[in-house]
Design an enzyme around this catalytic site. Structure first.
Site, PDB file in Angstrom:
ATOM      1  N   GLU A 142       0.808  -1.227   0.000  1.00  0.00           N
ATOM      2  CA  GLU A 142       0.000   0.000   0.000  1.00  0.00           C
ATOM      3  C   GLU A 142       0.841   1.277   0.000  1.00  0.00           C
ATOM      4  OE1 GLU A 142      -2.987  -0.095   3.094  1.00  0.00           O
ATOM      5  OE2 GLU A 142      -4.319  -1.265   1.843  1.00  0.00           O
ATOM      6  N   GLU A 311      -6.907  -7.790  -0.516  1.00  0.00           N
ATOM      7  CA  GLU A 311      -7.371  -7.695   0.874  1.00  0.00           C
ATOM      8  C   GLU A 311      -8.834  -7.287   0.849  1.00  0.00           C
ATOM      9  OE1 GLU A 311      -5.074  -5.052   3.352  1.00  0.00           O
ATOM     10  OE2 GLU A 311      -3.172  -5.786   2.572  1.00  0.00           O
TER      11      GLU A 311
END
Ligand code: GAL
Length: 643
Positions: A142, A311
């Site tokens: 991320e 995710e």
């Protein structure tokens, strides 16, 4: 669509791994992501490598037939490294180093850190590059999470000066393009250029935009260093990065160009509450997420690479202002929705909830004691659905174009953030409102980059193309379909000034209008137009010979069009926007099917998926040839029928 899970073998006793792997398999999981935060276990101190445990973990997963996505561990430089090389730390806008004790504390420009990443990633690759379990690599984790794109370090400053020199060539050119004569901001050499920080009042928007572009390029080049190593040492594997939701702080197209897979991390309930939705919408969607939030990101990231959700929220998270449990059924719905939008993988974060540290309150598929949490039950049901869909011949690989393309421009989004010119002008919110209106008409959308080809679409929508690149301009000129251009498009040059010919600048080559005045309005102001539409927040006065289709009370025109090209010179209230978009879709001869607030549909070849985000049971046409669900569609349910 495959199913996956994020797994942290380093969190659990080794004796538990084989059982974990067996249970994953039994649950229908075939892909496992590991390793992205494991640096302190892989290299507990400089050059003391400890790879054996990860070998054993990969072997256990492989023996169970599970495919592995291995993350490079660069999101979490360990303490010994930070102590040795404090210049790795990112520097905040106040000039203070960000501290150790969480994650992502590095500066993308740090020379020392790039060297260290090269070293650890190479080591990991030499060790695991040929491991048969590994199908895919994840770079870092991320980029930008926790506000970590920008850093005001000495290395960033030096790199920014070089970047400016390469872009602007001469300092006079930079001064002219940025308008530095204003307030005596002129420089006499590139060495004088500071980072945009700590100024007394507003910084020059051109300076800030340049720093944003630079910072975005730093992410891409940081990522590329790892990708090049992976290509060399682990050939034949795919590479992906996990992007986030509602996040525009770097240009994802540039980073994505180096990767096969555009994965993203989807937390529908967390995003809804965290990202400042109004109270009414929060009430409606707090257990389901907004009906367009997941879909918007699927459509956006599908335009950047092969789509994965690496995710996915399984239950309550720990990081939003409130962390409610999803409505029962949503875990399954979110998965089927991702599939309908072309996702190749749906993977949950995480296998088992860790009872310690920052995310101890964040759920997983298993409770900390190893018993199944509620999401695991839904995953089991989902496997049966996937089999049924496969048996019916449903294929969700997206190989055809949607009827509508929305151009999404990261620099444009940033330009609107730098000078919003109105506190309630949310650049991404506006794009998403337009997206919602199209989706409520039952129409599929591709979100495309400003460089993408337009041919093959019936309607092209520009909603945040603030500066129109020459490529898009010539595509538009050659394009014969319908175009809808929203407010503020074409309103700036690439270097953040008002175009010489006034807005919409470069778009004047396809639309003969000139915006002579703009106004932003407080939320309590609603401005009705003579054709029944209501403007809110933003309005533009248009000059030129083109006749307006309607007028506001004060004489300002509303809605201009020239052939198939429409200009919407205001933001509209949601009902107005829905009707306005419906007209544009019909004008472009696109079939529409009005959906209730919580109902969404998506086509996949000969099949139609329907998702109920709303609070009541919806009645569908009982004549449909259902392959999943039926004519009664309760909340959080999905139906699929054959056309
Ligand atoms: C993501 C992150 C994961 C985990 C998760 C919790 O942002 O990639 O590591 O922190 O959020 O929701």
């Amino acid at each position: 669509m495959k199913l996956g899970v994020c797994y942290y073998p380093e969190h659990w006793p080794e004796a538990q791994w084989p059982d974990d792997a067996k249970r994953m398999r039994a649950l229908g999981i075939s892909v496992v992501r590991v390793g992205e935060f494991a640096w302190s276990r892989l290299e507990p101190s400089r050059d003391q490598f400890n790879f054996d445990w990860l070998h054993r973990a990969l072997d256990v997963l492989h023996a169970e037939g599970l495919e592995v996505v291995l993350g490079t561990p660069t999101a979490t430089p360990p303490k010994w490294l930070i102590d040795e090389e404090p210049s790795i730390l990112a520097i905040d806008e106040q000039g203070k180093a960000r501290g150790f004790g969480s994650r992502r504390h590095y500066c993308f420009s740090s020379v020392a850190y790039r060297r260290e990443c090269d070293r650890i990633v190479k080591k990991v690759l030499v060790e695991f590059g040929e491991h048969p379990a590994i199908s895919t690599w994840q770079t870092d984790n991320e980029y930008g999470c926790h506000s970590t794109i920008v850093s005001y370090s000495a290395d960033a400053l030096a790199a920014f000066k070089r970047w400016c020199r390469a872009r602007y060539k001469t300092i006079d050119n930079l001064n002219a393009l940025w308008g530095n004569v204003f307030w005596s901001m002129e420089y006499t050499s590139f060495d004088q250029i500071p980072l945009p920080m700590l100024a007394v009042t507003e910084l020059n928007p051109a300076h800030r935009l340049a720093f944003w572009r630079f910072s975005s390029d730093q992410v891409a080049s940081f990522n590329r260093l790892q990708v090049e190593l992976i290509r060399e040492h682990s050939p034949g594997r795919d590479v992906m990065h996990n992007y986030m939701g509602n996040f525009t702080e770097f240009d994802h197209y540039t980073t994505g160009a180096d990767l096969e897979i555009a994965a993203w991390d989807n937390y529908p309930l967390g995003f809804l509450d965290r990202d400042g939705i109004n109270e009414d919408d929060l009430k409606k969607w707090y257990r389901t997420g907004h009906p367009d939030s997941s879909a918007f990101h699927h459509d956006l990231y599908r335009g950047i690479g092969r789509l994965w959700v690496i995710e996915q929220q399984p239950g309550p998270v720990n990081w939003a202002p409130h962390n409610p449990a999803p409505l029962s059924g949503m875990v399954r719905l979110w998965a089927l929705e991702a599939m309908a939008h072309g996702a190749e993988l749906m993977s949950w974060f995480r296998w088992r909830q860790l009872p310690a540290a920052q995310e101890q309150m964040h759920t997983g598929l298993l409770l900390p004691d190893g018993t199944e949490d509620e999401a695991a039950q839904e995953v089991r049901g989902l496997c049966a659905d996937l089999q049924a869909l496969e048996a019916a011949g449903v294929n969700t690989a997206v190989d055809a174009k949607a009827p509508v393309a929305m151009v999404f421009d990261y620099a444009g989004d940033q330009m609107l953030r730098i000078q919003p010119q109105g506190i309630n002008y949310g650049p991404l919110e506006w794009v998403q409102e337009v997206y919602t209106a199209i989706r409520r008409c039952g129409v599929d959308v591709d979100i495309i980059s400003p460089q993408a080809a337009l041919e093959g679409y019936r309607l092209v929508v520009l909603s945040n193309s603030v500066s129109v690149e020459p490529g898009l301009q010539s595509e538009l000129k050659a394009y014969s379909g319908h175009v809808l251009i929203g407010p503020r498009c074409g309103s700036k040059t690439e270097e953040y000034s008002i175009p010489d010919n006034l807005p919409p600048g470069a778009l004047q080559s396809v639309l003969p209008i000139k915006v002579s005045r703009v106004e932003s309005l407080p939320d309590f102001v609603k401005v009705p137009a003579s054709n029944g539409y209501t403007a809110v927040r933003w309005r533009e006065k248009v000059a030129g010979n083109l006749k307006a289709n309607a007028h506001f009370d004060d004489g300002w025109g509303f809605h201009y069009c020239s052939d198939n090209i429409h200009y919407l010179n205001a933001c509209l209230e949601s009902d107005s926007l829905l009707r306005f978009i419906e007209e544009r879709l019909r004008g472009a001869e696109i079939d529409t099917m009005r959906c209730g607030e919580g109902l969404r549909i998506r086509r996949a070849g000969r099949f139609v998926f329907v998702f109920n985000y709303g609070p009541q049971t919806e009645q569908l046409d009982s004549e449909c040839d259902f392959v999943l669900g039926g004519a009664e569609l309760p909340p959080a349910e999905v139906a699929v029928w054959r056309l």
